[in-house]
Motif scaffolding. Structure first.
Motif, PDB file in Angstrom:
ATOM      1  N   LEU A   1       1.376  -1.467  -0.159  1.00 24.81           N
ATOM      2  CA  LEU A   1       0.517  -0.359   0.051  1.00 24.81           C
ATOM      3  C   LEU A   1       0.803   1.427  -0.334  1.00 24.81           C
ATOM      4  N   TYR A   2       0.523   2.798  -0.804  1.00 26.39           N
ATOM      5  CA  TYR A   2       1.321   2.858  -1.183  1.00 26.39           C
ATOM      6  C   TYR A   2       0.157   5.108  -1.421  1.00 26.39           C
ATOM      7  N   THR A   3       0.752   5.816  -0.554  1.00 29.35           N
ATOM      8  CA  THR A   3       1.327   6.604  -0.214  1.00 29.35           C
ATOM      9  C   THR A   3       0.847   7.944  -1.490  1.00 29.35           C
ATOM     10  N   ARG A   4       0.726   8.671  -1.056  1.00 30.65           N
ATOM     11  CA  ARG A   4       0.873  10.539  -2.447  1.00 30.65           C
ATOM     12  C   ARG A   4       2.116  10.390  -2.539  1.00 30.65           C
ATOM     13  N   GLU A   5       3.316  10.466  -0.977  1.00 30.31           N
ATOM     14  CA  GLU A   5       4.206  10.707  -0.697  1.00 30.31           C
ATOM     15  C   GLU A   5       5.018   9.828  -1.958  1.00 30.31           C
ATOM     16  N   ASP A   6       4.697   8.610  -1.718  1.00 37.78           N
ATOM     17  CA  ASP A   6       5.312   7.303  -2.299  1.00 37.78           C
ATOM     18  C   ASP A   6       5.223   7.549  -3.757  1.00 37.78           C
ATOM     19  N   VAL A   7       4.075   7.726  -3.523  1.00 39.54           N
ATOM     20  CA  VAL A   7       4.237   8.327  -5.206  1.00 39.54           C
ATOM     21  C   VAL A   7       4.856   9.483  -6.249  1.00 39.54           C
ATOM     22  N   ALA A   8       5.441  10.311  -5.509  1.00 38.69           N
ATOM     23  CA  ALA A   8       5.519  11.919  -5.244  1.00 38.69           C
ATOM     24  C   ALA A   8       7.528  11.143  -5.524  1.00 38.69           C
ATOM     25  N   ARG A   9       7.806  10.012  -4.934  1.00 41.19           N
ATOM     26  CA  ARG A   9       9.247   9.858  -4.543  1.00 41.19           C
ATOM     27  C   ARG A   9       9.323   8.919  -5.984  1.00 41.19           C
ATOM     28  N   LEU A  10       8.490   8.100  -5.960  1.00 38.16           N
ATOM     29  CA  LEU A  10       8.636   7.344  -7.398  1.00 38.16           C
ATOM     30  C   LEU A  10       8.441   8.020  -8.689  1.00 38.16           C
ATOM     31  N   LYS A  11       7.906   9.239  -8.646  1.00 35.01           N
ATOM     32  CA  LYS A  11       7.983  10.255  -9.886  1.00 35.01           C
ATOM     33  C   LYS A  11       9.463  10.745  -9.735  1.00 35.01           C
ATOM     34  N   ALA A  12       9.815  10.982  -9.101  1.00 38.51           N
ATOM     35  CA  ALA A  12      10.979  11.001  -8.689  1.00 38.51           C
ATOM     36  C   ALA A  12      11.635  10.742  -9.242  1.00 38.51           C
ATOM     37  N   ILE A  13      11.771   9.109  -9.238  1.00 42.61           N
ATOM     38  CA  ILE A  13      12.682   8.100  -9.935  1.00 42.61           C
ATOM     39  C   ILE A  13      12.471   8.329 -10.518  1.00 42.61           C
ATOM     40  N   ARG A  14      11.338   8.131 -11.577  1.00 40.32           N
ATOM     41  CA  ARG A  14      11.116   7.745 -12.686  1.00 40.32           C
ATOM     42  C   ARG A  14      12.040   9.040 -13.885  1.00 40.32           C
ATOM     43  N   ARG A  15      12.008  10.461 -13.350  1.00 38.31           N
ATOM     44  CA  ARG A  15      12.721  11.697 -13.734  1.00 38.31           C
ATOM     45  C   ARG A  15      14.044  11.699 -13.366  1.00 38.31           C
ATOM     46  N   MET A  16      14.631  10.965 -12.597  1.00 37.21           N
ATOM     47  CA  MET A  16      16.459  10.827 -12.327  1.00 37.21           C
ATOM     48  C   MET A  16      16.700   9.295 -13.705  1.00 37.21           C
ATOM     49  N   GLN A  17      15.415   9.040 -14.407  1.00 39.33           N
ATOM     50  CA  GLN A  17      16.343   7.311 -14.934  1.00 39.33           C
ATOM     51  C   GLN A  17      17.093   8.266 -16.086  1.00 39.33           C
ATOM     52  N   PRO A  18      16.475   8.835 -17.010  1.00 38.91           N
ATOM     53  CA  PRO A  18      16.556   9.644 -18.315  1.00 38.91           C
ATOM     54  C   PRO A  18      17.564  10.373 -18.309  1.00 38.91           C
ATOM     55  N   LEU A  19      18.144  10.915 -16.763  1.00 34.15           N
ATOM     56  CA  LEU A  19      19.825  11.374 -16.682  1.00 34.15           C
ATOM     57  C   LEU A  19      20.408  10.593 -16.238  1.00 34.15           C
ATOM     58  N   ASP A  20      20.302   9.088 -16.871  1.00 37.87           N
ATOM     59  CA  ASP A  20      21.900   8.578 -16.208  1.00 37.87           C
ATOM     60  C   ASP A  20      21.912   8.292 -14.810  1.00 37.87           C
ATOM     61  N   PHE A  21      21.188   8.483 -13.787  1.00 38.43           N
ATOM     62  CA  PHE A  21      21.045   8.045 -12.505  1.00 38.43           C
ATOM     63  C   PHE A  21      21.428   6.763 -11.743  1.00 38.43           C
ATOM     64  N   THR A  22      22.565   6.421 -11.278  1.00 43.21           N
ATOM     65  CA  THR A  22      22.857   4.677 -10.204  1.00 43.21           C
ATOM     66  C   THR A  22      22.104   5.010  -9.627  1.00 43.21           C
ATOM     67  N   LEU A  23      21.404   4.035  -9.446  1.00 40.12           N
ATOM     68  CA  LEU A  23      20.227   3.322  -7.763  1.00 40.12           C
ATOM     69  C   LEU A  23      21.479   3.882  -6.967  1.00 40.12           C
ATOM     70  N   ASP A  24      22.296   3.895  -6.676  1.00 39.11           N
ATOM     71  CA  ASP A  24      22.637   4.389  -5.497  1.00 39.11           C
ATOM     72  C   ASP A  24      22.365   6.474  -5.477  1.00 39.11           C
ATOM     73  N   GLN A  25      22.884   6.547  -6.724  1.00 40.26           N
ATOM     74  CA  GLN A  25      23.043   7.878  -6.656  1.00 40.26           C
ATOM     75  C   GLN A  25      21.583   8.649  -5.973  1.00 40.26           C
ATOM     76  N   MET A  26      20.807   7.032  -7.051  1.00 36.51           N
ATOM     77  CA  MET A  26      19.092   7.842  -6.786  1.00 36.51           C
ATOM     78  C   MET A  26      18.704   7.512  -4.708  1.00 36.51           C
ATOM     79  N   ARG A  27      19.097   6.354  -4.597  1.00 35.80           N
ATOM     80  CA  ARG A  27      18.759   6.316  -2.954  1.00 35.80           C
ATOM     81  C   ARG A  27      20.138   7.886  -2.538  1.00 35.80           C
ATOM     82  N   ASP A  28      20.843   8.208  -2.698  1.00 34.08           N
ATOM     83  CA  ASP A  28      21.410   8.989  -2.094  1.00 34.08           C
ATOM     84  C   ASP A  28      21.166  10.216  -2.348  1.00 34.08           C
ATOM     85  N   LEU A  29      20.590  10.611  -3.091  1.00 34.61           N
ATOM     86  CA  LEU A  29      19.648  11.736  -3.617  1.00 34.61           C
ATOM     87  C   LEU A  29      18.542  11.845  -2.823  1.00 34.61           C
ATOM     88  N   LEU A  30      17.708  10.742  -2.554  1.00 39.58           N
ATOM     89  CA  LEU A  30      16.240  10.838  -2.030  1.00 39.58           C
ATOM     90  C   LEU A  30      16.795  11.094  -0.489  1.00 39.58           C
TER      91      LEU A  30
END
Length: 136
Positions: A43-72
């Motif tokens: 079960l997810y909240t609006r905040e979880d959805v916002a986080r996932l959208k942020a992750i999706r926006r990082m994808q085309p910018l070639d952020f690694t999973l570690d960089q995404m995790r660090d930035l989040l």
């Protein structure tokens, strides 16, 4: 189930991410469902959805999973408004600035690729138009 919680299917539709991708992000620690239903469904909240959208926006910018995790993690700490010292806050903001610079560089790279792709598409259109005139 509370109306503020969404199951993974709705989250996938809202974020335009595959359910498998959302589960992968959970496995890698990028996002954690806020709750589980009695049947064990995520079960997810609006905040979880916002986080996932942020992750999706990082994808085309070639952020690694570690960089995404660090930035989040950085943005979570800044948003939590815990008792950060001025030094800690500045240090976190400096790291955000570095990610912003990396993102800006990647955006410029994508713009260049888009210009080249558009030029190629124009070349193909010209070829088709030229051949259309020649066969008419």
């Amino acid at each position: 189930m509370s109306s503020e919680h969404m199951q993974i299917g709705e989250v996938g539709a809202r974020t335009e991410l595959a359910l498998r991708t959302i589960r992968h992000y959970e496995t890698t620690g990028l996002v954690t469902p806020s709750a589980r239903s009695q049947g064990g469904f995520r079960l997810y909240t609006r905040e979880d959805v916002a986080r996932l959208k942020a992750i999706r926006r990082m994808q085309p910018l070639d952020f690694t999973l570690d960089q995404m995790r660090d930035l989040l993690d950085i943005t979570d700490r800044l948003d939590a408004e815990d008792d950060l010292t001025a030094y800690e806050r500045q240090s976190l903001l400096r790291r955000v600035r570095e990610y912003e610079q990396q993102a800006a560089w990647q955006v410029e790279k994508i713009r260049t690729q888009l210009v080249e792709a558009e030029e190629f598409a124009r070349t193909l259109r010209k070829r088709l138009n030229r051949d259309r005139v020649a066969t008419a």
